[in-house]
Design a protein around this motif. Sequence first.
Motif, short mmCIF file in Angstrom:
data_model
loop_
_atom_site.label_atom_id
_atom_site.label_comp_id
_atom_site.label_asym_id
_atom_site.label_seq_id
_atom_site.Cartn_x
_atom_site.Cartn_y
_atom_site.Cartn_z
N ILE A 5 1.71 15.23 -7.49
CA ILE A 5 2.10 15.71 -6.17
C ILE A 5 3.56 15.34 -5.89
O ILE A 5 4.29 16.06 -5.23
N ILE A 6 3.97 14.21 -6.42
CA ILE A 6 5.38 13.78 -6.38
C ILE A 6 5.87 13.71 -7.82
O ILE A 6 5.15 13.19 -8.68
N PRO A 7 7.08 14.22 -8.11
CA PRO A 7 7.60 14.14 -9.48
C PRO A 7 7.67 12.68 -9.94
O PRO A 7 8.18 11.81 -9.23
N ALA A 8 7.14 12.44 -11.13
CA ALA A 8 7.15 11.08 -11.68
C ALA A 8 8.53 10.74 -12.21
O ALA A 8 9.14 11.53 -12.92
N LYS A 9 9.04 9.56 -11.85
CA LYS A 9 10.35 9.12 -12.34
C LYS A 9 10.41 7.60 -12.24
O LYS A 9 9.62 6.96 -11.55
N GLU A 10 11.34 7.03 -12.96
CA GLU A 10 11.53 5.59 -12.91
C GLU A 10 12.07 5.20 -11.53
O GLU A 10 13.08 5.73 -11.08
N GLU A 11 11.36 4.29 -10.87
CA GLU A 11 11.83 3.87 -9.55
C GLU A 11 11.80 2.35 -9.46
O GLU A 11 10.93 1.69 -10.04
N ASN A 12 12.70 1.81 -8.73
CA ASN A 12 12.77 0.37 -8.51
C ASN A 12 11.99 0.02 -7.23
O ASN A 12 12.56 -0.22 -6.18
N ASP A 50 0.83 -1.21 0.00
CA ASP A 50 0.00 0.00 0.00
C ASP A 50 0.87 1.26 0.00
O ASP A 50 0.57 2.24 -0.69
N ALA A 51 1.94 1.23 0.79
CA ALA A 51 2.82 2.41 0.88
C ALA A 51 3.44 2.74 -0.46
O ALA A 51 3.56 3.91 -0.85
N ILE A 52 3.81 1.71 -1.22
CA ILE A 52 4.37 1.92 -2.55
C ILE A 52 3.29 2.44 -3.50
O ILE A 52 3.52 3.36 -4.30
N HIS A 53 2.11 1.86 -3.38
CA HIS A 53 1.03 2.26 -4.29
C HIS A 53 0.60 3.71 -4.06
O HIS A 53 0.20 4.40 -5.00
N LYS A 54 0.70 4.15 -2.83
CA LYS A 54 0.38 5.56 -2.54
C LYS A 54 1.34 6.49 -3.27
O LYS A 54 0.94 7.57 -3.75
N VAL A 55 2.60 6.10 -3.36
CA VAL A 55 3.58 6.90 -4.13
C VAL A 55 3.14 6.99 -5.59
O VAL A 55 3.17 8.06 -6.20
N LYS A 56 2.71 5.85 -6.15
CA LYS A 56 2.26 5.82 -7.55
C LYS A 56 1.07 6.76 -7.76
O LYS A 56 1.00 7.48 -8.75
N ILE A 57 0.14 6.76 -6.82
CA ILE A 57 -1.03 7.63 -6.93
C ILE A 57 -0.61 9.11 -6.87
O ILE A 57 -1.08 9.94 -7.67
N LEU A 58 0.26 9.43 -5.95
CA LEU A 58 0.73 10.81 -5.83
C LEU A 58 1.52 11.24 -7.06
O LEU A 58 1.45 12.40 -7.49
N GLN A 59 2.26 10.32 -7.64
CA GLN A 59 2.98 10.63 -8.89
C GLN A 59 1.99 10.88 -10.03
O GLN A 59 2.17 11.82 -10.81
N ASP A 60 0.95 10.06 -10.11
CA ASP A 60 -0.07 10.23 -11.16
C ASP A 60 -0.80 11.56 -11.02
O ASP A 60 -1.23 12.15 -12.02
N GLN A 61 -0.94 12.04 -9.78
CA GLN A 61 -1.64 13.31 -9.56
C GLN A 61 -0.68 14.51 -9.55
O GLN A 61 -1.10 15.63 -9.29
N ILE A 121 5.65 5.40 0.61
CA ILE A 121 5.38 6.80 0.91
C ILE A 121 6.04 7.29 2.19
O ILE A 121 6.32 8.48 2.35
N GLY A 122 6.30 6.37 3.14
CA GLY A 122 6.90 6.78 4.40
C GLY A 122 5.94 7.56 5.28
O GLY A 122 4.80 7.86 4.90
N MET A 123 6.42 7.96 6.48
CA MET A 123 5.61 8.75 7.42
C MET A 123 6.48 9.78 8.12
O MET A 123 7.68 9.57 8.32
N ASP A 124 5.84 10.88 8.47
CA ASP A 124 6.53 11.84 9.34
C ASP A 124 6.06 11.61 10.78
O ASP A 124 5.22 10.72 11.04
N ALA A 125 6.56 12.39 11.72
CA ALA A 125 6.25 12.17 13.13
C ALA A 125 4.76 12.27 13.42
O ALA A 125 4.19 11.49 14.18
N GLU A 126 4.11 13.24 12.78
CA GLU A 126 2.68 13.43 13.01
C GLU A 126 1.88 12.22 12.52
O GLU A 126 0.94 11.77 13.17
N GLU A 127 2.28 11.68 11.37
CA GLU A 127 1.57 10.52 10.81
C GLU A 127 1.82 9.27 11.64
O GLU A 127 0.92 8.43 11.80
N VAL A 128 3.03 9.13 12.17
CA VAL A 128 3.30 7.99 13.04
C VAL A 128 2.40 8.05 14.27
O VAL A 128 1.81 7.04 14.68
N GLN A 129 2.27 9.25 14.83
CA GLN A 129 1.39 9.42 15.99
C GLN A 129 -0.06 9.08 15.63
O GLN A 129 -0.78 8.44 16.40
#
Length: 615
Positions: free
Chosen positions: A51-58, A38-49, A79-87
């Motif tokens: 929000i994150i620059p689209a680039k080739e990623e492994n 799911d975390a990887i797929h969220k990156v793909k969604i953000l790239q499609d929208q 996608i990872g998390m920051d401190a607020e999201e971890v909380q």
Amino acid sequence: MTKQKLEIHSENILPIIKRWLYSDKDIFVRELVSNACDAIHKVKILQDQGIIPAKEENFKIEIRINKTERTLTFTDNGIGMDAEEVQKYIAQIAFSGAEDFMNKYKTNNEGDQIIGHFGLGFYSAYMVAAKVEINTLSYKPDAEPVLWSCDGSSEYLIEKGSRATRGTEITLFVDKDSDEYLDEHRLQEILKHYCSFLPYPVYLGDSLINSKQPLWVKPASECTEKDYLDFFHYLYPSEPDPLFWVHLNVDYPFHMKGILYFPKIRRDFDANKSTVKLYCNRVFVSDNCKDVIPNYLMALQGIIDSPDIPLNVSRSYLQMDRTVKQLSGHISKKVSDNLNTLYRNEKERFITSWNDVSIVVKLGILEDEKFYERAKEFLIWKTTKDTWLTVEEYLETNREKTKDKVFYTRDPAHSAHFLDIYHKQGIEVLCADTPIDPYLMQFLERKLSSVTFQRIDAGIDESIVDKTKEKTILDASGKTEAAHLADFIRDKLGDSAVKIEAKSLATDAIPGFVMIDENQRRMRDYLMSLDRKEGIQQMKHLAEHTFVVNTNNPLMTSIQKLNETDAELASDLVKQTYELSLLSQREMDPTTLNEFILRNTRVLEKLTKLANEKN
């Protein structure tokens, strides 16, 4: 009266999750890998929208075992998390980060399905871990890495982490009771079981787990016969080739994909056990699809994948609702439509497969009214002349001779001598040799109203009587020759329970046959299916039968003449002829077999002696 809020304490919830929420400890692997996916797929969604620059990623998910440290590590570059999201997503139990994300970044793309729903999957780690650490770095430009750790109590530590690249690393410090999860072969087995078809590469060390692409996500138009066969053998390595398959792809009113295979039915087939695997967003959920697959389709094999299937909180079991019933109905329709297409377009292939397919079709007809309406077009019966007909085709071909009767036999081999009468009259006889056929015939009789099924030895139909040879002339005593023959047989047989009729059958090849009423036989067979001993006992009361003597057979008139010189031998021959009919029709009581054999020997000795005396 004042309203108050429920207070939920983590020290109470974690033991419940650890001991009761998940039925199988192995599930923690599925949950952590699914979260990484799911975390990887969220990156793909953000790239499609954008929000994150689209680039080739492994993109990949890695699992590592460290036996020295007794740790299991699950790493993703999602996608990872920051401190607020971890909380928010980790410290608040049952707060679903997946649901929160999809609400924020809604998409119309069907492929943008997130696996997680309940926000509890991460905590399944505590079924095997004494302590869990999360080292994560968010995709956000100025985010700092975060380290979260908790020993399963209500307290946790959160501080600056060490991760330098976007993503999350979850480390489980495996407890002393869970050594099996530090074994590479065991862990690989679990990963293969749950994660073989995930969309992003999953590695255990250097070994790729999900190398096989899920064929069901491809359009049917892009799949070859070889693709379907190869995929089947990947799922069921030791099975012979399937007969054919159904490719499912539903978009409305629910989403469902899958491939269902018709296997060759094995003798040990269990009609109550499902062999179709259930997936949700390409993650294995269960190998029991009993609620999604109708009972009569339990013989099928394959995979069903639907994000709309209602699962319980642990994603281990189905929860019955309207969607499940709709899924079941749609699967039934797709299967019957596919069978109908095969019957119309590839009739020979359909007929070749019928021995395996018929049990599915017949059970479906008996259990599901809608299935019957679709399946009646291809419900075929083999005839004793090796042709194949539907009931409607049979009636159309034979109606002039049989009216609304459908003649059948349970055992063509044992009734071959009797079948000749029907064949000579140009009447087709259907083969109904499976245990389910009597129930099916009864069902069809209700559906087709005027139509009746009759076993060839269940009645004396006009079509098998030769009226031109009937012995109807009355003698001085007012009796016909046929009546005299019937009286003679009745007297010599000496069994008041057996009725005797003398008829002019349309062949002189058989001396007679045992006639049992159709309904009586069905009742007897039904009782025997419930309890064989009880059925045999009831058979004596229910199976009243008639010995139909053929007035055109020379043996019967010869026995009458023999009675003038050897009444005892004539009596033995009558009994022997009657019991031979019982034996040929599989109606002989096993307890009388010994007497039959002794009499047979006695008759042969007498006949041999007579022949020698003449010479």
